[in-house]
Every structure is written in C-alpha cells, then in structure tokens.
Design a protein around this motif. Structure first.
Motif, PDB file in Angstrom:
ATOM      1  N   MET A 170      35.904  29.523  40.120  1.00 46.98           N
ATOM      2  CA  MET A 170      36.380  30.743  40.780  1.00 46.98           C
ATOM      3  C   MET A 170      36.439  31.883  39.772  1.00 46.98           C
ATOM      4  O   MET A 170      36.858  31.703  38.626  1.00 46.98           O
ATOM      5  CB  MET A 170      37.762  30.511  41.395  1.00 46.98           C
ATOM      6  CG  MET A 170      38.323  31.720  42.127  1.00 46.98           C
ATOM      7  SD  MET A 170      39.938  31.393  42.857  1.00 46.98           S
ATOM      8  CE  MET A 170      39.468  30.206  44.121  1.00 46.98           C
ATOM      9  N   SER A 171      36.021  33.068  40.187  1.00 48.71           N
ATOM     10  CA  SER A 171      36.023  34.228  39.302  1.00 48.71           C
ATOM     11  C   SER A 171      37.444  34.719  39.061  1.00 48.71           C
ATOM     12  O   SER A 171      38.330  34.580  39.909  1.00 48.71           O
ATOM     13  CB  SER A 171      35.207  35.364  39.918  1.00 48.71           C
ATOM     14  OG  SER A 171      33.863  34.992  40.079  1.00 48.71           O
ATOM     15  N   THR A 172      37.671  35.317  37.892  1.00 51.57           N
ATOM     16  CA  THR A 172      38.953  35.930  37.575  1.00 51.57           C
ATOM     17  C   THR A 172      38.899  37.418  37.915  1.00 51.57           C
ATOM     18  O   THR A 172      37.820  37.985  38.137  1.00 51.57           O
ATOM     19  CB  THR A 172      39.286  35.766  36.098  1.00 51.57           C
ATOM     20  OG1 THR A 172      38.324  36.492  35.312  1.00 51.57           O
ATOM     21  CG2 THR A 172      39.281  34.292  35.687  1.00 51.57           C
ATOM     22  N   ASN A 173      40.068  38.063  37.927  1.00 54.22           N
ATOM     23  CA  ASN A 173      40.107  39.502  38.173  1.00 54.22           C
ATOM     24  C   ASN A 173      39.301  40.271  37.137  1.00 54.22           C
ATOM     25  O   ASN A 173      38.565  41.202  37.467  1.00 54.22           O
ATOM     26  CB  ASN A 173      41.564  39.996  38.163  1.00 54.22           C
ATOM     27  CG  ASN A 173      42.325  39.580  39.410  1.00 54.22           C
ATOM     28  OD1 ASN A 173      41.825  39.678  40.518  1.00 54.22           O
ATOM     29  ND2 ASN A 173      43.541  39.094  39.214  1.00 54.22           N
TER      30      ASN A 173
ATOM     31  N   ILE B 198      43.024  44.152  40.733  1.00 53.57           N
ATOM     32  CA  ILE B 198      43.163  42.797  41.271  1.00 53.57           C
ATOM     33  C   ILE B 198      42.266  42.679  42.502  1.00 53.57           C
ATOM     34  O   ILE B 198      42.099  43.633  43.253  1.00 53.57           O
ATOM     35  CB  ILE B 198      44.624  42.461  41.623  1.00 53.57           C
ATOM     36  CG1 ILE B 198      45.178  43.445  42.664  1.00 53.57           C
ATOM     37  CG2 ILE B 198      45.501  42.453  40.373  1.00 53.57           C
ATOM     38  CD1 ILE B 198      46.530  43.061  43.213  1.00 53.57           C
ATOM     39  N   PHE B 199      41.713  41.509  42.690  1.00 52.09           N
ATOM     40  CA  PHE B 199      40.780  41.278  43.790  1.00 52.09           C
ATOM     41  C   PHE B 199      41.416  40.322  44.801  1.00 52.09           C
ATOM     42  O   PHE B 199      41.804  39.209  44.467  1.00 52.09           O
ATOM     43  CB  PHE B 199      39.464  40.705  43.254  1.00 52.09           C
ATOM     44  CG  PHE B 199      38.641  41.722  42.517  1.00 52.09           C
ATOM     45  CD1 PHE B 199      37.558  42.343  43.130  1.00 52.09           C
ATOM     46  CD2 PHE B 199      38.962  42.084  41.215  1.00 52.09           C
ATOM     47  CE1 PHE B 199      36.805  43.292  42.462  1.00 52.09           C
ATOM     48  CE2 PHE B 199      38.210  43.036  40.533  1.00 52.09           C
ATOM     49  CZ  PHE B 199      37.140  43.648  41.162  1.00 52.09           C
ATOM     50  N   THR B 200      41.515  40.783  46.033  1.00 55.14           N
ATOM     51  CA  THR B 200      42.199  40.017  47.076  1.00 55.14           C
ATOM     52  C   THR B 200      41.358  38.817  47.512  1.00 55.14           C
ATOM     53  O   THR B 200      40.165  38.944  47.783  1.00 55.14           O
ATOM     54  CB  THR B 200      42.493  40.910  48.288  1.00 55.14           C
ATOM     55  OG1 THR B 200      43.280  42.027  47.863  1.00 55.14           O
ATOM     56  CG2 THR B 200      43.241  40.145  49.362  1.00 55.14           C
ATOM     57  N   GLN B 201      42.025  37.687  47.601  1.00 53.82           N
ATOM     58  CA  GLN B 201      41.390  36.469  48.096  1.00 53.82           C
ATOM     59  C   GLN B 201      41.760  36.212  49.550  1.00 53.82           C
ATOM     60  O   GLN B 201      40.927  35.859  50.377  1.00 53.82           O
ATOM     61  CB  GLN B 201      41.817  35.267  47.243  1.00 53.82           C
ATOM     62  CG  GLN B 201      41.254  33.924  47.689  1.00 53.82           C
ATOM     63  CD  GLN B 201      39.756  33.811  47.484  1.00 53.82           C
ATOM     64  OE1 GLN B 201      39.206  34.455  46.598  1.00 53.82           O
ATOM     65  NE2 GLN B 201      39.083  33.005  48.299  1.00 53.82           N
TER      66      GLN B 201
ATOM     67  N   ALA C 126      52.528  40.874  55.399  1.00 55.08           N
ATOM     68  CA  ALA C 126      52.804  41.849  54.341  1.00 55.08           C
ATOM     69  C   ALA C 126      52.659  41.241  52.955  1.00 55.08           C
ATOM     70  O   ALA C 126      53.258  41.720  51.988  1.00 55.08           O
ATOM     71  CB  ALA C 126      54.205  42.425  54.509  1.00 55.08           C
ATOM     72  N   GLU C 127      51.835  40.213  52.844  1.00 57.20           N
ATOM     73  CA  GLU C 127      51.591  39.567  51.555  1.00 57.20           C
ATOM     74  C   GLU C 127      50.093  39.409  51.340  1.00 57.20           C
ATOM     75  O   GLU C 127      49.335  39.259  52.290  1.00 57.20           O
ATOM     76  CB  GLU C 127      52.240  38.184  51.502  1.00 57.20           C
ATOM     77  CG  GLU C 127      53.748  38.175  51.696  1.00 57.20           C
ATOM     78  CD  GLU C 127      54.291  36.754  51.870  1.00 57.20           C
ATOM     79  OE1 GLU C 127      54.701  36.160  50.862  1.00 57.20           O
ATOM     80  OE2 GLU C 127      54.275  36.271  53.011  1.00 57.20           O
ATOM     81  N   LEU C 128      49.704  39.417  50.063  1.00 59.05           N
ATOM     82  CA  LEU C 128      48.318  39.081  49.735  1.00 59.05           C
ATOM     83  C   LEU C 128      48.291  38.287  48.440  1.00 59.05           C
ATOM     84  O   LEU C 128      49.231  38.315  47.642  1.00 59.05           O
ATOM     85  CB  LEU C 128      47.440  40.330  49.652  1.00 59.05           C
ATOM     86  CG  LEU C 128      47.779  41.447  48.666  1.00 59.05           C
ATOM     87  CD1 LEU C 128      47.178  41.153  47.286  1.00 59.05           C
ATOM     88  CD2 LEU C 128      47.240  42.775  49.174  1.00 59.05           C
ATOM     89  N   TRP C 129      47.204  37.554  48.250  1.00 62.87           N
ATOM     90  CA  TRP C 129      47.019  36.716  47.080  1.00 62.87           C
ATOM     91  C   TRP C 129      45.682  37.087  46.435  1.00 62.87           C
ATOM     92  O   TRP C 129      44.680  37.264  47.131  1.00 62.87           O
ATOM     93  CB  TRP C 129      46.999  35.242  47.472  1.00 62.87           C
ATOM     94  CG  TRP C 129      48.334  34.724  47.890  1.00 62.87           C
ATOM     95  CD1 TRP C 129      49.206  34.003  47.136  1.00 62.87           C
ATOM     96  CD2 TRP C 129      48.965  34.874  49.174  1.00 62.87           C
ATOM     97  NE1 TRP C 129      50.342  33.695  47.857  1.00 62.87           N
ATOM     98  CE2 TRP C 129      50.216  34.223  49.107  1.00 62.87           C
ATOM     99  CE3 TRP C 129      48.593  35.509  50.367  1.00 62.87           C
ATOM    100  CZ2 TRP C 129      51.094  34.188  50.189  1.00 62.87           C
ATOM    101  CZ3 TRP C 129      49.466  35.474  51.448  1.00 62.87           C
ATOM    102  CH2 TRP C 129      50.697  34.826  51.353  1.00 62.87           C
ATOM    103  N   ASP C 130      45.679  37.209  45.110  1.00 54.93           N
ATOM    104  CA  ASP C 130      44.446  37.570  44.429  1.00 54.93           C
ATOM    105  C   ASP C 130      43.619  36.327  44.135  1.00 54.93           C
ATOM    106  O   ASP C 130      44.017  35.192  44.454  1.00 54.93           O
ATOM    107  CB  ASP C 130      44.725  38.413  43.179  1.00 54.93           C
ATOM    108  CG  ASP C 130      45.375  37.636  42.041  1.00 54.93           C
ATOM    109  OD1 ASP C 130      45.427  36.384  42.091  1.00 54.93           O
ATOM    110  OD2 ASP C 130      45.821  38.283  41.076  1.00 54.93           O
TER     111      ASP C 130
END
Length: 425
Positions: free
Chosen positions: A1-4, A25-28, A33-37
C-alpha cells in the motif's frame, strides 16, 4: 500500500501545482464525519469536502438511491432523452426555494456553472449586461465567475484580462470598517461613475460569504438590495452554493431575512457528494433563454439527481435544519470559552448562522489584527492530532467549521477537544 508521502511525490510529478492541497493526506475511505487515510490514520472531518457533505460521507439512504439508479442507467444526456428524476428534483426545489410566485429549476454540474448560467439567464431576461458583486465574495474559477469573485489571491493572479462589465463594491463587516451604508453608497457611486442602472442586469451576493470568511449579509443590506433591484428592474441573484441545504440553520441562507431573490444558485451539499448544481428562479425569468441556449452534456446527471432527492429526504427526516442550529450553538459556546483562556492562541469574531461557524486567529488578544501564519500552524497541529480543518477569509486568518450535520454529539465533542488542543500554546 502506498504511503501519503509516496502519493504526494507522484501527485507532484503528475498533477499541476495550480490545484493545491490543504492537507498532505490521501483518503482511503470515509463514513459520516470521519475519514481514514491510506496509512490507516483516522480523522474527524470538520471540512465536509468544503460544505458538500451536510448529510455526511456515504449516507446509507443516498448510497441506496445511487445504487438503484446505477442498476437502470448512468447517463443519457437530459437534452437527448430526459428522465423523471430531473423533473422530480426540480419540482421539489421549486416548492422549497424562497422565490416569489411560480419557479423553475435547471441543473448543471458545478457551482461555477450555476453562476455562469444565472448571469446568462439574467442577461437574457433583462437585455442588459452589467453585473455587480461584492469584495470578498467567491463565485468560481471559470473566467466569468473568477471576474465576479472579489478576491485576487489565489483566484485571479496571472489570468487577466478578465471579462468586462463586472463591478465590485465593499461587503459590510464591522472589523473591516465597512457598514451597510458604505456598501450602498458604493453602488450609488457605481451608477454615477461606471454603469447606469438601466444597463445593470443583476446584483449577485452570498447570504453568508464563504471564502470571504463566513461573513453574514445583514438583513438591512438584503432589504436595501431588494428595494434597489425593484426600483431599477435589476435581478437579485443569491449564491447559495455553500450556504444551501440546512447548513445555516435554514434550508437556504437567504431565509435569515424575509427577502425573496429572483434567482438562487445551488450546488455543493445538494447531492451529498455527487456533482450537481442548479439555478432556481422565477418562472418568467428562467424561460427567457431560447431553447438550446442552456444545458450541458453532464448537466443534471441522473445519478446525482437520484442522490439529491435522497438528500432532501434525509434533511427532512433527520431534522437537519434543527440539528444545524444545535451544532452551531455548541460550537460557539465552546469557542467562547476557549477565547477567554490566557494560554490559547488569540481568537476573535466567533460568528456564523447555524452550523456555518468561523472565527479569526489574531495577533493580539482583543484586536482584529490577522495572523495568517498562526492560522496555518493551528490547522497543521489539528491535522496531526486527527482533525481536518479549513481556513478562509480575505486575510487568510479565519478557521471555518463545516462538520457534517449528521455527526453525533460524541464525535462533535471529540473534534472540539482536538481543536482546543490545537489552539493551546
């Protein structure tokens, strides 16, 4: 998996610098109201895709409506073969919009498209060319809407010459030393020095300036503009791209006054994250353009229309207008308490209707001297601790809070805790 950092290096090599990124940061994935990179780090989202996600990331009802539409067709082009969802959505907005008399709605894809077409319609309806807008206002990045936008950096630099017949006047805001009377006198001077009222097609403004710093138009200004437009046959266009669909504690931001505009532009939270914009206006005005004069290949996408119908259901069923007012009250109370502490970054001018809240980061407590550098530091510190924020304002020192209206009180409190920590020195 790529990093930010790996993805940022690829982004810098492949994508022009003209489209910038607030956060590296890149969203996965994202929910409500939440997100994970891509590295698995969780963030609370107080940006909402810049006011696009009033109903949150991937609301189940919106996702179900989109899936159902995808099972039937994704595109026909409304001008080629129309579909019912476009008509049904227009009917709902016509009934909801604070427009005097019968209304009609046409759909596009972006907010800038909506503003461009609102001006086209106004010019067709009046036979006039001039457009008056306000300093600090933001209306888009196309050539016409860039000219209408009242902020040079970063929107206008290097892109001149801009379209003619666009005129700016000051927007009232006490910390800037501008009153409603100052704004009205500036319009009067325009009529004396630059363009006569009989050549003015429209006055355009946001009921709450977005990029300008979440500055609300005073009711006195709205009423005076309505009277001025009525006197001279000018159309009043209200840009609700950022303020619309419960964000301000009303369905439309202009409803904080009793003023009814001739045309309203909408986009952003209309379709819960799917690209859709629209122009709503008095029926006689909306019919001024000749057949074929308006439209676009992707305008009023059936997928986005299905999403938008679900969004309107969610706003009603989950009482998001009331929720916006509750969220805003909680945010303002917390920010007022933070502002009274002596060990925090100085903040001032806590403001905004509903859940469209902003405050200024200032150099010295008790002043309005902007501190854009500290604003950037606060936003970066918040991000490091798991909170996504955005800045705005003509001096770049306002922090705006655009949490999805579907966020729980627990998540809202957690986000405000992180914000307080980011403001603590």
């Amino acid at each position: 998996m790529s990093t930010n950092s790996e993805l940022m290096a690829r982004r810098e090599a492949a994508v022009p610098r003209g489209v910038s990124n607030t956060h590296p940061i890149f969203t996965q994935r994202a929910e409500n109201a939440e997100l994970w990179d891509v590295e698995g780090k969780r963030y609370i989202d107080f940006a909402g895709g810049i006011a696009v996600l009033n109903t949150g990331h991937r609301h189940p009802k919106v996702m179900a409506a989109v899936a159902e539409q995808l099972s039937r067709f994704s595109h026909t082009c409304f001008q080629v073969s129309p579909y019912e969802s476009y008509i049904a959505l227009a009917e709902r907005l016509n009934a909801l919009a604070p427009i005097e008399g019968p209304a009609k709605t046409i759909f596009f894809t972006t907010g800038a498209e909506a503003l461009e077409n609102a001006v086209k319609i106004a010019r067709a309806a009046t036979g006039r060319s001039g457009v008056i807008t306000f300093a600090g206002g933001y209306h888009g990045r196309t050539m016409l809407t860039m000219a209408m936008t009242g902020k040079v950096l970063p929107y206008k630099k290097k892109f001149a010459p801009l379209p003619a017949e666009i005129y700016h006047v000051p927007f009232p805001h006490a910390p800037f030393g501008v009153t409603v009377q100052d704004s009205l006198r500036a319009i009067d001077m325009l009529f004396r020095a630059d363009i006569e009222p009989e050549r003015t097609a429209a006055i355009v403004l946001e009921p709450v300036q977005g990029e300008g710093g979440f500055i609300q138009a005073p009711t006195e200004l709205m009423e005076a503009l309505r009277a001025l437009c009525d006197k001279h046959g000018i159309l009043l266009i209200v840009d609700e791209v950022q303020t619309g669909f419960a964000r301000t504690g009303k369905m439309f931001g202009v409803e904080h006054s009793a003023v009814k505009p001739d045309i309203i532009t909408v986009a952003k939270s209309l379709a819960g994250g799917f690209p859709l914009s629209g122009v709503i206006g008095r029926a006689a005005i909306m019919d001024a353009a000749e057949p074929g004069g308006l439209g676009g290949t992707y305008s009023g996408s059936p997928i986005a229309c299905a999403a938008a119908l679900a969004v309107l259901d969610v706003i009603e069923e989950e009482k998001l207008i009331e929720r916006a007012n509750n969220i805003g009250a909680k945010m303002k109370s917390r920010l007022e308490a933070i502002s009274r502490r002596n060990n925090t970054v100085p903040i001032a001018e806590i403001r905004g209707p509903g859940a469209m809240i902003a405050f200024d980061v200032v150099a010295t407590r008790g002043t309005n001297e902007p501190d854009a550098d500290m604003t950037k530091k606060v936003i970066a510190k918040a991000r490091d601790n798991g909170l996504i924020l955005l800045s705005c304002g003509v001096y770049g020192n306002a922090i705006r809070l655009l949490v999805p209206l579907t966020a729980s009180d627990t998540l809202l409190d957690e986000g405000l805790d992180v914000l307080e920590q980011a403001l603590t020195v």
